[in-house]
Design a protein around this motif. Structure first.
Motif, PDB file in Angstrom:
ATOM      1  N   PHE A  13      10.322  -9.449   9.466  1.00 43.60           N
ATOM      2  CA  PHE A  13      11.436  -9.039  10.309  1.00 43.60           C
ATOM      3  C   PHE A  13      12.632  -9.967  10.133  1.00 43.60           C
ATOM      4  CE2 PHE A  13      13.719  -8.957  14.408  1.00 43.60           C
ATOM      5  CZ  PHE A  13      14.128  -7.631  14.371  1.00 43.60           C
ATOM      6  N   CYS A  14      12.367 -11.266  10.009  1.00 41.70           N
ATOM      7  CA  CYS A  14      13.461 -12.215   9.745  1.00 41.70           C
ATOM      8  C   CYS A  14      14.134 -11.892   8.419  1.00 41.70           C
ATOM      9  CB  CYS A  14      12.935 -13.647   9.740  1.00 41.70           C
ATOM     10  SG  CYS A  14      12.417 -14.226  11.360  1.00 41.70           S
ATOM     11  N   GLY A  15      13.347 -11.555   7.412  1.00 39.09           N
ATOM     12  CA  GLY A  15      13.910 -11.150   6.125  1.00 39.09           C
ATOM     13  C   GLY A  15      14.731  -9.882   6.249  1.00 39.09           C
ATOM     14  N   PHE A  70      14.236   0.604   4.949  1.00 44.16           N
ATOM     15  CA  PHE A  70      13.228   1.261   4.115  1.00 44.16           C
ATOM     16  C   PHE A  70      12.134   0.283   3.701  1.00 44.16           C
ATOM     17  CE2 PHE A  70      11.704   2.379  -0.155  1.00 44.16           C
ATOM     18  CZ  PHE A  70      11.145   3.615   0.103  1.00 44.16           C
ATOM     19  N   PHE A  71      12.532  -0.866   3.160  1.00 44.79           N
ATOM     20  CA  PHE A  71      11.530  -1.829   2.692  1.00 44.79           C
ATOM     21  C   PHE A  71      10.795  -2.502   3.852  1.00 44.79           C
ATOM     22  CE2 PHE A  71      14.057  -1.649  -1.266  1.00 44.79           C
ATOM     23  CZ  PHE A  71      13.024  -1.248  -2.104  1.00 44.79           C
ATOM     24  N   LEU A  78       6.766  -2.126   3.981  1.00 47.04           N
ATOM     25  CA  LEU A  78       5.906  -3.311   3.943  1.00 47.04           C
ATOM     26  C   LEU A  78       5.175  -3.515   5.266  1.00 47.04           C
ATOM     27  CD1 LEU A  78       8.219  -5.742   1.976  1.00 47.04           C
ATOM     28  CD2 LEU A  78       6.146  -4.612   1.152  1.00 47.04           C
ATOM     29  N   GLY A  79       5.828  -3.209   6.384  1.00 47.22           N
ATOM     30  CA  GLY A  79       5.172  -3.331   7.686  1.00 47.22           C
ATOM     31  C   GLY A  79       3.971  -2.408   7.815  1.00 47.22           C
ATOM     32  N   SER A 125      -3.024   4.027   1.735  1.00 47.59           N
ATOM     33  CA  SER A 125      -2.560   5.157   0.926  1.00 47.59           C
ATOM     34  C   SER A 125      -1.345   4.739   0.101  1.00 47.59           C
ATOM     35  CB  SER A 125      -2.182   6.316   1.847  1.00 47.59           C
ATOM     36  OG  SER A 125      -1.564   7.341   1.118  1.00 47.59           O
ATOM     37  N   LEU A 126      -1.228   5.291  -1.086  1.00 49.38           N
ATOM     38  CA  LEU A 126      -0.095   4.953  -1.947  1.00 49.38           C
ATOM     39  C   LEU A 126       1.164   5.755  -1.619  1.00 49.38           C
ATOM     40  CD1 LEU A 126      -1.824   4.594  -5.426  1.00 49.38           C
ATOM     41  CD2 LEU A 126      -0.995   2.786  -3.927  1.00 49.38           C
ATOM     42  N   TRP A 127       1.019   6.961  -1.071  1.00 43.66           N
ATOM     43  CA  TRP A 127       2.185   7.817  -0.865  1.00 43.66           C
ATOM     44  C   TRP A 127       2.658   7.879   0.578  1.00 43.66           C
ATOM     45  CZ3 TRP A 127       1.742  12.057   2.316  1.00 43.66           C
ATOM     46  CH2 TRP A 127       0.450  12.472   2.614  1.00 43.66           C
ATOM     47  N   LYS A 128       1.806   7.595   1.555  1.00 38.90           N
ATOM     48  CA  LYS A 128       2.213   7.705   2.957  1.00 38.90           C
ATOM     49  C   LYS A 128       3.255   6.668   3.382  1.00 38.90           C
ATOM     50  CE  LYS A 128      -2.051   9.831   4.624  1.00 38.90           C
ATOM     51  NZ  LYS A 128      -3.269   9.618   5.415  1.00 38.90           N
ATOM     52  N   PRO A 129       3.078   5.377   3.069  1.00 38.44           N
ATOM     53  CA  PRO A 129       4.085   4.399   3.507  1.00 38.44           C
ATOM     54  C   PRO A 129       5.501   4.663   2.977  1.00 38.44           C
ATOM     55  CG  PRO A 129       2.066   3.270   2.937  1.00 38.44           C
ATOM     56  CD  PRO A 129       1.906   4.702   2.506  1.00 38.44           C
TER      57      PRO A 129
END
Length: 145
Positions: free
Chosen positions: A82-84, A99-100, A104-105, A113-117
């Motif tokens: 979150f600081c980042g 988005f990132f 990542l969270g 899953s590879l596609w859900k996040p």
């Protein structure tokens, strides 16, 4: 029965409640009007309800020391992320940073899953960026949207 919360979770929930009350007090002291509280009051109510749901969902749960340490490490990692996010949104844009951060969270919280996040992150980012752009009268630095 007792409530079992990791110490880091209990501290975070207490800080969330304290900040919620402090922000409301400050906003009401500044000007008690609908325009001043239209976003803050519902968000504060939602925060209080969510803290209550989290606390009551932990009622009577048993947790070992290893699980507590793992959760604490995850909390610290999310806080660093979150600081980042806060530091990077002015350089790469609110939309790309959001988005990132969300992607990542979700992965840190356990989604494999590879596609859900990335899909959820894209939909969430588009929705939040569009909504904030419509709500706030000042421009937000964005890169894509």
């Amino acid at each position: 029965m007792s409530i079992r919360l990791a110490p880091s979770h209990a501290i975070f929930l207490a800080l969330a409640l304290a900040l919620t009350f402090a922000m409301n007090r400050s906003a009401i002291a500044a000007k008690f009007s609908l325009n001043n509280l239209i976003i803050l009051a519902p968000a504060s109510l939602l925060a209080i309800v969510l803290v209550g749901v989290i606390v009551f969902s932990q009622w009577g749960r048993e947790e070992d020391q290893g699980e507590s340490l793992r959760k604490t490490a995850g909390d610290i990692l999310l806080l660093a992320l979150f600081c980042g996010f806060c530091g990077s949104m002015f350089y790469i844009g609110f939309d790309v940073a959001t988005f990132f951060f969300v992607w990542l969270g979700i992965v840190i919280c356990g989604e494999r899953s590879l596609w859900k996040p990335p899909l959820f992150s894209l939909v969430f980012t588009a929705t939040v960026t569009s909504a904030f752009g419509a709500l706030f009268p000042f421009p937000m630095p964005t890169l894509v949207f």
